[in-house]
Design a protein around this motif. Structure first.
Motif, short mmCIF file in Angstrom:
data_model
loop_
_atom_site.label_atom_id
_atom_site.label_comp_id
_atom_site.label_asym_id
_atom_site.label_seq_id
_atom_site.Cartn_x
_atom_site.Cartn_y
_atom_site.Cartn_z
N ALA A 160 -36.62 27.04 27.50
CA ALA A 160 -38.05 27.33 27.43
C ALA A 160 -38.89 26.05 27.42
CB ALA A 160 -38.35 28.16 26.18
N ILE A 161 -38.37 24.99 26.78
CA ILE A 161 -39.08 23.71 26.77
C ILE A 161 -39.20 23.15 28.18
CG2 ILE A 161 -38.99 21.32 25.95
CD1 ILE A 161 -37.57 22.35 23.45
N CYS A 162 -38.14 23.29 28.96
CA CYS A 162 -38.14 22.74 30.32
C CYS A 162 -39.13 23.45 31.24
CB CYS A 162 -36.74 22.82 30.92
SG CYS A 162 -35.53 21.75 30.11
N GLU B 182 -46.28 13.92 21.87
CA GLU B 182 -46.58 15.34 21.66
C GLU B 182 -45.35 16.21 21.87
OE1 GLU B 182 -49.55 18.79 23.52
OE2 GLU B 182 -49.77 16.68 24.11
N LEU B 183 -44.54 15.86 22.88
CA LEU B 183 -43.36 16.66 23.20
C LEU B 183 -42.31 16.60 22.10
CD1 LEU B 183 -42.12 18.37 25.58
CD2 LEU B 183 -40.99 16.27 26.30
N VAL B 184 -42.00 15.39 21.65
CA VAL B 184 -40.98 15.23 20.62
C VAL B 184 -41.46 15.78 19.28
CG1 VAL B 184 -39.61 13.53 19.35
CG2 VAL B 184 -39.98 13.24 21.79
N GLU B 185 -42.71 15.54 18.96
CA GLU B 185 -43.24 16.01 17.69
C GLU B 185 -43.30 17.54 17.63
OE1 GLU B 185 -47.01 14.93 14.75
OE2 GLU B 185 -47.10 14.46 16.89
N THR B 186 -43.50 18.18 18.77
CA THR B 186 -43.62 19.64 18.79
C THR B 186 -42.26 20.33 18.79
OG1 THR B 186 -45.69 19.45 20.02
CG2 THR B 186 -44.60 21.59 20.06
N TYR B 187 -41.29 19.80 19.54
CA TYR B 187 -40.05 20.54 19.76
C TYR B 187 -38.81 19.93 19.09
CZ TYR B 187 -42.85 22.76 23.40
OH TYR B 187 -43.84 23.43 24.08
N PHE B 188 -38.87 18.66 18.67
CA PHE B 188 -37.66 18.02 18.15
C PHE B 188 -37.78 17.54 16.70
CE2 PHE B 188 -37.20 17.65 22.73
CZ PHE B 188 -35.87 17.97 22.93
N PHE C 29 -34.14 13.61 32.95
CA PHE C 29 -33.29 14.14 34.03
C PHE C 29 -32.12 14.92 33.44
CE2 PHE C 29 -29.45 13.58 36.62
CZ PHE C 29 -29.86 14.23 37.79
N ASN C 30 -31.48 14.36 32.42
CA ASN C 30 -30.38 15.07 31.76
C ASN C 30 -30.87 16.36 31.12
OD1 ASN C 30 -28.47 13.19 32.47
ND2 ASN C 30 -28.58 12.08 30.54
N MET C 31 -32.07 16.31 30.57
CA MET C 31 -32.63 17.50 29.93
C MET C 31 -32.89 18.59 30.96
SD MET C 31 -35.91 17.56 27.39
CE MET C 31 -36.50 19.10 26.65
N GLU C 32 -33.43 18.21 32.11
CA GLU C 32 -33.68 19.20 33.16
C GLU C 32 -32.36 19.76 33.70
OE1 GLU C 32 -36.66 19.43 36.96
OE2 GLU C 32 -35.29 17.74 36.86
N HIS C 33 -31.37 18.90 33.86
CA HIS C 33 -30.07 19.35 34.35
C HIS C 33 -29.41 20.30 33.34
CE1 HIS C 33 -26.40 19.23 36.71
NE2 HIS C 33 -25.71 18.89 35.64
N THR C 34 -29.54 19.99 32.06
CA THR C 34 -28.99 20.85 31.02
C THR C 34 -29.68 22.22 31.03
OG1 THR C 34 -28.52 18.92 29.65
CG2 THR C 34 -28.52 21.05 28.55
N CYS C 35 -30.99 22.22 31.19
CA CYS C 35 -31.73 23.48 31.28
C CYS C 35 -31.29 24.30 32.48
CB CYS C 35 -33.23 23.21 31.35
SG CYS C 35 -33.92 22.53 29.83
N HIS C 36 -31.00 23.62 33.58
CA HIS C 36 -30.54 24.31 34.78
C HIS C 36 -29.19 24.99 34.52
CE1 HIS C 36 -29.96 25.20 39.00
NE2 HIS C 36 -28.80 24.56 38.99
N LYS D 269 -32.65 18.14 17.67
CA LYS D 269 -32.08 18.61 18.93
C LYS D 269 -32.61 20.01 19.22
CE LYS D 269 -27.89 20.46 16.76
NZ LYS D 269 -26.40 20.43 16.76
N SER D 270 -32.42 20.42 20.47
CA SER D 270 -32.82 21.75 20.89
C SER D 270 -31.70 22.34 21.72
CB SER D 270 -34.12 21.70 21.70
OG SER D 270 -34.54 22.99 22.06
N CYS D 271 -31.41 23.62 21.50
CA CYS D 271 -30.23 24.24 22.13
C CYS D 271 -30.59 25.55 22.81
CB CYS D 271 -29.16 24.51 21.07
SG CYS D 271 -28.63 23.06 20.13
N GLY D 272 -29.70 25.94 23.74
CA GLY D 272 -29.75 27.27 24.34
C GLY D 272 -31.06 27.59 25.05
#
Length: 258
Positions: free
Chosen positions: A207-209, A58-64, A156-163, A199-202
């Motif tokens: 907002a995804i996180c 659901e996550l990948v299909e919705t946002y990526f 984990f990398n995604m959460e760190h990137t969002c931070h 991919k998702s940026c900025g």
């Protein structure tokens, strides 16, 4: 008459006590603990892993991924692996019972709990078979344990990137300062290289996180990773007493105690 009746009453109690001590001494405690750990680890891995895969889809299909065709390969893999999870749960339930039964047999044979009990050549071959199969399963599960770390590493990398994006958004007024920070699902094999956007940026990524789907999926994968580790620990714990008992049975067989 009173002394005879007191002796008659006390004797059965001693016999029952000795029987209980024998039964407690025959329990293979390492195998019992390993069985409980194995069931707990497999339940955690299978249950949380099944739900985590559904949340990932659901996550990948919705946002990526915009086009469903870009997600066909991973969707098929997820459905296939969910069926594999059902098989793993059934297999380890039966195999745990067999290993526990073998632990009772080997422990009784080693301790010679009952005078009429003797180990046989067939019993020793059966113990060796369980040792070999458990060794193979431990190596396979080591690969599963390493494989289950991949989604945890990705999230984990995604959460760190969002931070980092949130920090830049608070310290710099310009949007261009953090719009180049992206998370590409294609780099982790979740999507094909021609998937769009992939991919998702900025601030979109930030907002995804913050969504419930992200945090739920992250927690489920952590639990799945922990379950794989507990199962691997249980298999190693199985090997220690099983190998020891088999070595003792071989020694008893060479001494003529069969």
């Amino acid at each position: 008459m009173c002394r005879q009746s007191e002796t008659f009453l006390i004797a059965p109690q001693r016999g029952c006590y000795d029987c209980c001590i024998r039964c407690i001494g025959a329990v293979p405690y390492p195998s019992l603990v390993a069985t409980l750990l194995c069931y707990a680890g497999v339940a955690l891995f299978c249950g949380c892993g099944h739900e985590a895969l559904a949340q990932t889809e659901e996550l990948v299909e919705t946002y990526f991924a915009r086009d469903p065709k870009d997600f066909e390969v991973m969707a098929s893999f997820i459905k296939y692996f969910q069926f594999v999870i059902y098989g793993l749960a059934s297999f380890f339930f039966l195999y745990g019972i067999l290993l526990l039964a073998e632990g009772f047999y080997a422990t009784s044979a080693v301790k010679q709990t009952f005078g009429e009990f003797r180990s046989t050549q067939c019993g020793r071959c059966l113990s060796l078979t369980f040792i070999i199969v458990t060794y193979i399963l431990a190596f396979i599960w080591l690969a599963v344990f390493a494989f289950s770390a991949i989604p945890v590493f990705f999230l984990f990398n995604m959460e760190h990137t969002c931070h980092n994006i949130n920090i830049l958004a608070e310290t710099t007024p310009s949007i261009n300062q953090h719009s180049w920070i992206c998370m590409d699902a294609r780099q982790y094999g979740l999507l094909s290289w021609d998937a769009m956007p992939g991919k998702s940026c900025g601030m979109t990524l930030a907002a995804i996180c913050k969504t419930t789907e992200f945090h739920t999926t992250y927690d489920l994968y952590i639990a799945t990773f922990a379950g794989a580790g507990v199962t691997l620990l249980a298999l190693i714990l199985y090997l220690v007493p099983t190998t020891y008992n088999y070595a003792v049975l071989r020694f008893l067989g060479r001494k003529g105690i069969r």
